[in-house]
Design a protein around this motif. Sequence first.
Motif, PDB file in Angstrom:
ATOM      1  N   SER A  22       0.759  -1.279  -0.030  1.00  0.00           N
ATOM      2  CA  SER A  22       0.039   0.029   0.011  1.00  0.00           C
ATOM      3  C   SER A  22       0.884   1.293  -0.150  1.00  0.00           C
ATOM      4  O   SER A  22       0.378   2.257  -0.519  1.00  0.00           O
ATOM      5  CB  SER A  22      -1.041  -0.010   1.086  1.00  0.00           C
ATOM      6  OG  SER A  22      -0.275  -0.001   2.317  1.00  0.00           O
ATOM      7  N   SER A  31      -4.542  -5.438  -2.193  1.00  0.00           N
ATOM      8  CA  SER A  31      -6.212  -6.137  -2.099  1.00  0.00           C
ATOM      9  C   SER A  31      -6.060  -7.651  -1.714  1.00  0.00           C
ATOM     10  O   SER A  31      -7.028  -8.195  -1.363  1.00  0.00           O
ATOM     11  CB  SER A  31      -6.746  -5.704  -3.186  1.00  0.00           C
ATOM     12  OG  SER A  31      -7.084  -4.274  -3.269  1.00  0.00           O
ATOM     13  N   ARG A  50     -13.968  -5.641  -0.825  1.00  0.00           N
ATOM     14  CA  ARG A  50     -12.789  -5.568  -1.468  1.00  0.00           C
ATOM     15  C   ARG A  50     -12.460  -4.557  -2.634  1.00  0.00           C
ATOM     16  O   ARG A  50     -11.479  -3.978  -2.916  1.00  0.00           O
ATOM     17  CB  ARG A  50     -12.420  -7.202  -1.711  1.00  0.00           C
ATOM     18  CG  ARG A  50     -10.814  -7.113  -2.234  1.00  0.00           C
ATOM     19  CD  ARG A  50     -10.388  -8.536  -2.759  1.00  0.00           C
ATOM     20  NE  ARG A  50     -10.308  -9.464  -1.411  1.00  0.00           N
ATOM     21  CZ  ARG A  50     -10.071 -10.951  -1.740  1.00  0.00           C
ATOM     22  NH1 ARG A  50     -10.038 -11.378  -2.856  1.00  0.00           N
ATOM     23  NH2 ARG A  50      -9.798 -11.371  -0.568  1.00  0.00           N
ATOM     24  N   HIS A  54     -10.221  -1.549  -2.724  1.00  0.00           N
ATOM     25  CA  HIS A  54      -9.242  -1.429  -3.960  1.00  0.00           C
ATOM     26  C   HIS A  54      -9.109  -0.361  -4.408  1.00  0.00           C
ATOM     27  O   HIS A  54      -8.115   0.319  -4.577  1.00  0.00           O
ATOM     28  CB  HIS A  54      -9.513  -2.722  -4.898  1.00  0.00           C
ATOM     29  CG  HIS A  54      -8.605  -2.546  -6.004  1.00  0.00           C
ATOM     30  ND1 HIS A  54      -8.740  -1.863  -7.270  1.00  0.00           N
ATOM     31  CD2 HIS A  54      -7.311  -3.389  -6.170  1.00  0.00           C
ATOM     32  CE1 HIS A  54      -7.632  -2.187  -7.974  1.00  0.00           C
ATOM     33  NE2 HIS A  54      -6.762  -2.844  -7.336  1.00  0.00           N
TER      34      HIS A  54
END
Length: 119
Positions: A22, A31, A50, A54
């Motif tokens: 990240s 993710s 998710r 994302h």
Amino acid sequence: MTNSDLRSDVLPAIVRDFLAASTVHDADTASAFLVEDVVVVDQNETFRGRDEVHAFLRDAGAEFDYTTEQTGARRVDDDHWVVTLRLEGTFPGGVADLDYRFTLRGNLVAELVIANHEA
């Protein structure tokens, strides 16, 4: 057991790997470390699932240049960890100390709350 001075290599691999992905804006890799029904709260804005997370990971802070440094970490229990990161860059204020509060489920991130560091 809690510890406020954990080295990053003592953190669970999933936390280390998520943060590594990240912080370089690799939303696809980050993710992959999330449960399907993950919840992320960033400065009181909530992202669920998710796909939503994302998009958040892909877009968050993209308009700024900044560096990230881990300045602290602590274990709350086996499923809860807090990592403090210092961001320095071109965003308003130029410096931010943030707590990343992780909740793990199995070997994945189930919840992440990002908030101003609590001294």
